[in-house]
Design a protein around this motif. Sequence first.
Motif, short mmCIF file in Angstrom:
data_model
loop_
_atom_site.label_atom_id
_atom_site.label_comp_id
_atom_site.label_asym_id
_atom_site.label_seq_id
_atom_site.Cartn_x
_atom_site.Cartn_y
_atom_site.Cartn_z
N ASN A 77 0.81 -1.22 0.00
CA ASN A 77 0.00 0.00 0.00
C ASN A 77 0.85 1.27 0.00
OD1 ASN A 77 -1.36 -2.27 1.04
ND2 ASN A 77 -2.97 -0.99 1.88
N ILE A 78 0.40 2.27 -0.76
CA ILE A 78 1.00 3.61 -0.71
C ILE A 78 0.31 4.37 0.43
CG2 ILE A 78 1.48 5.74 -1.95
CD1 ILE A 78 2.89 3.32 -3.11
N CYS A 79 1.05 4.70 1.48
CA CYS A 79 0.46 5.33 2.66
C CYS A 79 0.62 6.85 2.66
CB CYS A 79 1.09 4.78 3.94
SG CYS A 79 0.97 2.99 4.10
N SER A 80 1.58 7.39 1.91
CA SER A 80 1.84 8.83 1.95
C SER A 80 2.49 9.30 0.66
CB SER A 80 2.75 9.17 3.14
OG SER A 80 3.89 8.33 3.15
N LEU A 81 2.18 10.56 0.29
CA LEU A 81 2.71 11.16 -0.94
C LEU A 81 2.95 12.64 -0.71
CD1 LEU A 81 0.15 9.55 -3.42
CD2 LEU A 81 2.61 9.09 -3.48
N ASP A 82 3.90 13.21 -1.44
CA ASP A 82 4.09 14.67 -1.40
C ASP A 82 4.81 15.12 -2.66
OD1 ASP A 82 3.65 17.14 -0.25
OD2 ASP A 82 5.59 17.20 0.74
N PHE A 83 4.46 16.34 -3.13
CA PHE A 83 5.11 16.96 -4.28
C PHE A 83 6.26 17.84 -3.81
CE2 PHE A 83 1.13 16.08 -6.60
CZ PHE A 83 1.62 15.75 -7.86
N HIS A 84 7.37 17.80 -4.53
CA HIS A 84 8.48 18.72 -4.27
C HIS A 84 8.02 20.14 -4.59
CE1 HIS A 84 12.45 20.64 -4.76
NE2 HIS A 84 12.88 19.68 -3.95
N PRO A 85 8.40 21.15 -3.77
CA PRO A 85 7.88 22.50 -3.98
C PRO A 85 8.36 23.17 -5.27
CG PRO A 85 9.54 22.49 -2.24
CD PRO A 85 9.23 21.06 -2.56
N PHE A 86 9.52 22.74 -5.82
CA PHE A 86 10.03 23.38 -7.05
C PHE A 86 10.22 22.38 -8.18
CE2 PHE A 86 12.38 25.32 -3.37
CZ PHE A 86 11.46 26.34 -3.15
N GLY A 87 10.94 21.31 -7.92
CA GLY A 87 11.29 20.37 -8.97
C GLY A 87 10.16 19.45 -9.35
N SER A 88 10.41 18.62 -10.36
CA SER A 88 9.39 17.70 -10.88
C SER A 88 9.50 16.35 -10.19
CB SER A 88 9.57 17.54 -12.39
OG SER A 88 9.55 18.79 -13.03
N ASP A 136 12.29 24.91 1.52
CA ASP A 136 13.37 25.23 0.58
C ASP A 136 13.67 24.09 -0.38
OD1 ASP A 136 14.58 23.43 2.23
OD2 ASP A 136 16.13 24.78 2.98
N GLY A 137 12.96 22.97 -0.25
CA GLY A 137 13.09 21.87 -1.19
C GLY A 137 14.32 21.00 -1.02
N LYS A 138 15.08 21.15 0.09
CA LYS A 138 16.34 20.42 0.25
C LYS A 138 16.21 19.17 1.12
CE LYS A 138 19.03 24.68 -0.25
NZ LYS A 138 19.95 25.63 0.41
N TRP A 139 15.17 19.11 1.94
CA TRP A 139 15.02 17.98 2.87
C TRP A 139 13.67 17.31 2.68
CZ3 TRP A 139 15.88 21.77 7.50
CH2 TRP A 139 17.17 22.28 7.45
N LEU A 140 13.58 16.11 3.22
CA LEU A 140 12.32 15.37 3.26
C LEU A 140 12.16 14.81 4.67
CD1 LEU A 140 9.89 14.09 1.66
CD2 LEU A 140 11.36 12.08 1.35
N ALA A 141 11.00 15.07 5.28
CA ALA A 141 10.69 14.53 6.61
C ALA A 141 9.70 13.38 6.45
CB ALA A 141 10.11 15.60 7.52
N SER A 142 9.90 12.32 7.23
CA SER A 142 9.00 11.16 7.15
C SER A 142 8.57 10.75 8.55
CB SER A 142 9.71 9.98 6.46
OG SER A 142 10.88 9.61 7.18
N ALA A 143 7.30 10.37 8.67
CA ALA A 143 6.74 9.89 9.94
C ALA A 143 6.20 8.48 9.72
CB ALA A 143 5.62 10.82 10.41
N ALA A 144 6.40 7.61 10.71
CA ALA A 144 6.06 6.21 10.49
C ALA A 144 5.44 5.57 11.72
CB ALA A 144 7.30 5.43 10.06
N ASP A 145 4.92 4.36 11.50
CA ASP A 145 4.32 3.59 12.59
C ASP A 145 5.35 3.08 13.59
OD1 ASP A 145 1.85 3.99 11.55
OD2 ASP A 145 1.54 1.96 10.79
N ASP A 146 6.65 3.20 13.25
CA ASP A 146 7.70 2.73 14.17
C ASP A 146 8.03 3.76 15.25
OD1 ASP A 146 9.11 4.65 12.79
OD2 ASP A 146 10.41 3.25 11.73
N HIS A 147 7.15 4.78 15.40
CA HIS A 147 7.24 5.80 16.45
C HIS A 147 8.33 6.84 16.19
CE1 HIS A 147 5.56 2.61 19.55
NE2 HIS A 147 4.89 2.64 18.40
#
Length: 651
Positions: A107-118, A158-169
Motif C-alpha cells: 500500500n501507498i500510505c503517503s505522498l508529497d510533491f516537491h515545492p520546485f522540482g518535478s 526550501d526543497g532540500k530535505w524530506l521529513a518522514s513519519a512512520a508507525d515505528d514511532h
Amino acid sequence: MAAPVSTKAAWKLQEITAHSSNVSSLVLGKSSGRLLATGGDDCRVNIWSVNKPNCIMSLTGHTSPIESLQININEELIVAGSQSGSIRVWDLEAAKILRTLFGHKANICSLDFHPFGSFVASGSLDTNIKLWDVRRKGCVFRYKGHTQAVRCLRFSPDGKWLASAADDHTVKLWDLAAGKMMFEFTGHAGPVNVVEFHPNEYLLASGSSDRTVRFWDLEKFQVVSCIEEEATPVRCVLFNPDGCCLYSGFQDSLRVYGWEPERCFDVVLVNWGKVADLSICNNQLIGVSYAQSTVSSFVVDLSRVTKSGSVPHGLIRDDKPLVQPTPTGSSLRRIYDRPSTSCSKPQRVKHNSESERRSPSSEDDRDEKESKAEIQNPEDYKEIFQPKNAIFSTFLLLSILIEPVTAKEAVKPNQAVEVQTPLPKQELPDQIQRPPIASSTPVTRAELSVIPAARNEPIGLKATDFLPAVKNQSQTELVDEEAVSQIRKGHETMCVVLTSRHKNLDTVRAVWSTGDIKNSVDSAVAINDLSVVVDLLNIVNQKASLWKLDLCTVVLPQIEKLLQSKYESYVQTGCTSLKLILQRFLPLITDMLAAPPSVGVDITREERLHKCKLCYKQLKNISNIVKNKSGLSGRHGSAFRELHLLMAVLE
C-alpha cells in the motif's frame, strides 16, 4: 495548558456522497483551500470544489482502492497511490494522465510533491520511501530506514530535505542531495501520523497516536517542546501561514498551539469526526473528514480564534483592539533560503539518461492509455482551472510587452551558482554525519557532484536538480523577441491598453509601498479607470484586516459602479468587496446611528458618526441595485441574493 473553548467560531459547510463505496483518502489544495480530491474503494479519484455539490472530474485507471492523495502547490497536478503499490499522476488542467509509476510492493500510505522540482515522494507499507522524477518516469532514489509503514511525508519549504513519519514511532529527516538520513527524532510512544515543517523557521512539528504533538529544532536536532495528554490521537496539523501557531485536528475539536513555551491558545469545538486534512484560505480554516461514503467539510473563522497573543474578532472598537496583541518577537531559528522563482510543471521531454532508457515499457504505456480523466461538470471545471490560465497569460503578456529582461538582471550562462548548505556545520554522531554538498567557494553547475552511494534504481541527479532552473539569457532574449513580434501582430490597440494600465498600476504601487492603504485607494479612484480599482480591490479583499471605516467611504461609490458593470469579473469583485464591508462594518454603522447623542464634546466619536452616516447613505443607494439584481439566475444571482439578505437591516 488550559485554554478558552469556542463553539461559535466553527460550522459545518457541506456533506456530500463522494463515492459509490467507502472513501479511503482525501486531501485539500493548499493554495486556494477550495479544491478537494477524494479517493475511494471504488478505485476512483474524484475532484470537487468545496461547497459545491457536483463532482468536477473523475480519474480512473487504478485497479485497487486509493490509499493516499496529494495535490501540488499550483493545484495543476494530483498524484494518487493505491493499495497495490502503483502511483498515478494526472494533469488536472489538461484533464489527462501524465505518469504511471511502479515499484512499491505494498500500500501507498503517503505522498508529497516537491515545492520546485518535478519530483514526487512516496511512502509505503513496505517501509520504503521512494523519490520519483515525474519527467522521466523513473525512481531517483530509495530511502531505507523505517521498520514499519511510512504514514506521512513532507518536503521542506526550501526543497532540500524530506521529513518522514512512520508507525515505528520515529520521525526521520533526509537530505535529498546527499541521499541519506540526517537525523532520527525519537520520543513518540505511538505511531506518528503526521509531520509538518514550519513555513519559515527551522522547526518541525509531528503528531502521533500517543496523543502528543512534538516540536523539533532542525538546527540543534532536539525537541523544543511537547504538548501532552490530549484526549484523542492527533490526526492532522497545519501551521498558520505566518508561522505564529500550529492548528491540530482531533476527533471533536481544533486546538491552537504555541511551542515556546508549549501552551494551548484556544480550543474550537468541531464535531468533524475522522478529520483528514486542513487548509487555510481568506482567514478561514477549512477541514474535511470522511465516514463510509460521505465527505463533510467544515469552516473555522480564524478571526474569532485566539492565536499567539492575537485578539479574536469582535473585541474591537472602531477597528482598534481593546487589548494590544503580544508581539511575537523575532525568529529564534534560522530562516529557509527559498529560491525567488519556481519551476514549470513536468513536461514530456526526451532524455538519453539511464533512467529514461530503463523505465518506459509497453506495459506502462498501455496502462496510461487505460487511465482516464473524465470531466463530469464542464462549467465548474472551466471556472476552477481556466481562470488560472487566463491570469497567467495576462501577466506573461505584460512582462513580455512592458518589462523585458535587462542584461544586468539576467543570469549569465557561465555565472557561478552557489549552493547553500541547509544546516550549519556541527558535531553529529558518526552514523548520521551529514556529508557536505557544497563548499564555501562557489562552484559551477558542471562541478556539482552526482548523488553518491550505491543504488538499485537509475540515477543521474545533481544538487541543482532540487532548485529552480536558471535560464540562459541569450535564449531568453531570443524567445522574448520572437514572442513580442508574434503577439504584437494585429494587437496594437491591446498593447496600448495594457501599457496604459501598467503605468497606472505603477502609480498606485508607488503609493502602496508607503504603507498607506487609504491613499492607495484614493490614487486608484483618481485615475478614473475601473480596471485599476478592480486590481487593487482583488488584493485588499484577500486580507480583511486592511479594511477600515474611512476606506469604506471611498470604496462604496466604486462598488456601486462595479455592480452595474457589463464585465462579470468587475461584478464579482464588487460583490466580494461589498460582502466584506457588510460583515465587518454594518453592525458598527447601525449601532452608531441608533445610539443616543453623546454628552459633551467627543471629536473622535463625531468623526466616526459622520463616516457611519456617509456609509449608510451609500449602502442605501447600493441596496436598490442589489434588490433589482437578486432575481438573476446563475452564480451572480446567488451572490446578489446573499447580499440582499445581509442588507435587509437597512430597510
